[in-house]
Design an enzyme around this catalytic site. Structure first.
Site, mmCIF file in Angstrom:
data_model
loop_
_atom_site.group_PDB
_atom_site.id
_atom_site.type_symbol
_atom_site.label_atom_id
_atom_site.label_comp_id
_atom_site.label_asym_id
_atom_site.label_seq_id
_atom_site.Cartn_x
_atom_site.Cartn_y
_atom_site.Cartn_z
ATOM 1 N N GLY A 42 8.941 121.316 -31.631
ATOM 2 C CA GLY A 42 10.243 121.899 -31.303
ATOM 3 C C GLY A 42 11.323 121.294 -32.165
ATOM 4 N N ASN A 43 12.566 121.504 -31.783
ATOM 5 C CA ASN A 43 13.659 120.863 -32.526
ATOM 6 C C ASN A 43 14.802 120.550 -31.565
ATOM 7 O OD1 ASN A 43 15.617 123.174 -32.535
ATOM 8 N ND2 ASN A 43 13.912 124.146 -33.604
ATOM 9 N N TYR A 44 15.820 119.888 -32.086
ATOM 10 C CA TYR A 44 16.883 119.354 -31.231
ATOM 11 C C TYR A 44 17.971 120.357 -30.860
ATOM 12 C CZ TYR A 44 15.055 114.657 -32.026
ATOM 13 O OH TYR A 44 14.264 113.545 -32.044
#
Ligand code: CTP
Length: 406
Positions: free
Chosen positions: A212-214
Site C-alpha cells: 500500500g502507500n501512505y
C-alpha cells in the site's frame, strides 16, 4: 425569499427576549420553514413549551429523555436534520457554553452536532455583552464559523450607550434569508456530475498482508466536499482511506480496495459524469498471484515477490473520455513541471495538479498542500502553501474553468 422546505432548529435559552422567539418562530413558519424548537431548562421559565409546540406543530425538545416515554432525544439526528440552527435568544451563559463545548443541555449538544450553519442572536444586559469574557466567547464562535446577529443598542444606567438587546425577529429572519441566498449563489457547480477517486489502494500479498502507500485520502475528500457545497452531484470512489474522514451529506460513496476494483468502479461511474478527478494514489504494481492462505515463516526462506503492472486508471479513462473532462494529480520529487505535463499528455488529461515532495507541508499525510495546476492548453497557476480545504476550493475553481470555453 421563501424558506420553503428549509429545516431550521430554533434554540431558545433563558433570557427575557425568549418571548420574542414565539414571534420569530411564527415568521419562520410563515415563510415556509419547518422548525424544530430546542429549549434550555431556563428558557422554559420565560416561555412555555406549549406555546412553541402549537406554533411549530412539533413537540418541543428540551430534555435528553422524553418525560413520558423515557425515549432518548437524539441531538445527532437533529443536528443532521437542520439546514440552519438559530439560537435566539442566546444568553451570555449559552454563548459561553457553545464557545467551550459545555454540553450540559440539549441546545448545546444539538449545536455540537449541527452540520450546517449556526446563527446566534445574543440577548443580555448591556454590561454583560461588553464584558471581555462575553466578547472573547463571541469571537470564538465567529472563528468557528457561527454568524452573530449583532444585538441592538440601548442605554446603560450611566446614560452611556451599549449593545445587548436581541435583534428584532424580522431582522433575524432577514439574516437567515441572506444566508440561504448566499448558499444558492455559491452553487456554481449546480447540474455538474463529478466523480472523484481518493486514497491509496491495497494490493494483497496474502489474506493478511498487502502493498500500500501512505495516502490518507484527505485531499480527495476535501475536493468532494467542496464540489458538493457548490451544488455538484458527487460520487466518491474511495480506497482504504483514513476512517476519520467525513463526506458531506448527499455524496455517494463506493468503497474499493485494490487498483483493479477501483478501475472497475471508476469505469462504471465514469459513464454518467461530466468530470472525473483522479486524486487516488493508485498502486502501480500488484503481486502476480495473491495467495489465499497466510505465508508461513517456516515454509519459506527468502523469496522474491513477483509484481505485475496494475492498469493505469487515468490513462484508461483518458482513452475513452469523449467530451468528459479528466483531472489528474502528480506527486513528483524531481523535474516536477516537465513530469507533470508529460503525465497530462500521456493520460489525455485536461488538467493536472502537481504537488512536489520537495515542498515541506505538501503531499501525503499532511493537512496542508502546495500545488501548481497545469491546463492542457498550456496555462499554469501556482499557489502558496494552504490548508487542504482551501486547496480544494482552488481546484474546484479550476475544474469550473474547464467548462468555460477559452
Ligand atoms: N493513476 C491512475 N492509475 C494508476 C496510476 C496513477 O489512475 N495505476 C493516476 C493518479 O490517480 C494520478 C495520476 O494518474 O491522478 C498520476 O499518478 P502518478 O502515480 O503520479 O503517475 P504514474 O503514472 O504512476 O507515474 P509515476 O511513474 O510517476 O508513478
Amino acid at each position: 425569499m421563501s424558506l420553503k422546505g428549509k429545516h431550521i432548529v430554533l434554540g431558545i435559552s433563558g433570557g427575557i427576549a425568549a418571548y420574542k422567539s414565539a414571534y420569530l418562530l411564527r415568521l419562520l413558519i410563515k415563510k415556509g420553514a419547518e422548525v424544530q424548537v430546542v429549549i434550555t431548562p431556563n428558557g422554559k421559565e420565560f416561555i412555555t413549551p406549549a406555546t412553541l409546540a402549537a406554533l411549530s406543530g412539533k413537540p418541543v425538545v428540551s430534555e435528553f429523555f422524553a418525560a413520558n416515554t423515557g425515549e432518548w432525544h437524539s441531538h445527532v439526528d437533529l443536528g443532521l436534520w437542520a439546514d440552519l440552527m438559530i439560537v435566539a435568544p442566546a444568553t451570555a451563559s449559552t454563548i459561553g457554553k457553545m464557545a467551550n463545548g459545555i454540553a450540559d443541555n440539549m441546545l448545546i449538544t444539538t449545536y455540537l452536532s449541527a452540520k450546517e450553519q449556526v446563527m446566534v442572536a445574543p440577548a443580555m444586559d448591556l454590561d454583560m455583552w461588553a464584558h471581555p469574557s462575553t466578547q472573547r466567547n463571541v469571537a470564538t464562535l465567529r472563528r468557528d464559523g457561527v454568524i452573530i446577529v449583532e444585538p441592538q443598542s440601548g442605554f446603560l444606567a450611566s446614560g452611556l450607550t451599549g449593545k445587548g438587546r436581541m435583534e428584532e425577529p424580522e431582522r433575524i429572519v432577514e439574516e437567515a434569508e441572506r444566508y440561504f441566498a448566499s448558499l444558492e449563489s455559491a452553487q456554481t457547480m449546480k447540474g455538474m456530475k463529478v466523480l472523484i477517486s481518493a486514497g491509496p489502494t491495497y494490493e494483497n500479498i496474502d489474506p493478511v498482508r498487502f502493498i500500500g502507500n501512505y495516502s490518507s485520502g484527505k485531499m480527495g475528500f476535501a475536493i468532494a466536499n467542496e464540489c458538493k457545497r457548490r451544488g455538484a452531484e458527487v460520487t466518491m470512489v474511495a480506497g482504504p482511506v483514513d476512517p476519520r474522514l467525513e463526506l458531506a451529506a448527499g455524496v455517494t460513496r463506493v468503497n474499493v480496495r485494490s487498483a483493479r476494483e477501483m478501475l472497475q468502479a471508476m469505469q462504471q461511474e465514469f459513464a454518467d459524469c461530466n468530470v472525473a478527478v483522479l486524486a487516488a494514489a493508485v498502486a502501480d504494481y500488484a503481486p502476480a498471484d495473491a495467495l489465499d492462505h497466510k505465508i508461513k515463516r517456516e515454509e519459506r526462506g527468502d523469496f522474491a515477490l513477483h509484481l505485475v503492472k496494475n492498469p493505469d486508471i487515468a490513462a484508461t479513462l483518458g482513452a475513452e473520455k469523449g467530451d468528459r473532462k479528466l483531472v489528474g494529480f502528480a506527486l513528483e520529487t524531481d523535474n516536477e513541471s516537465v513530469n507533470a505535463m508529460h503525465k497530462m499528455e500521456r493520460k489525455n488529461l485536461d488538467m493536472i495538479v502537481l504537488n512536489s515532495l520537495r515542498d515541506s507541508g505538501a503531499g501525503m499525510m499532511t493537512d496542508t498542500n502546495k500545488v501548481t495546476i497545469f491546463f492542457a492548453d498550456g496555462v499554469q497557476k501556482e499557489y502558496p502553501l494552504k490548508d487542504k480545504k482551501e486547496v480544494a476550493a482552488d481546484i474546484a475553481d479550476s475544474i469550473s474553468q474547464l467548462f468555460v470555453s477559452r
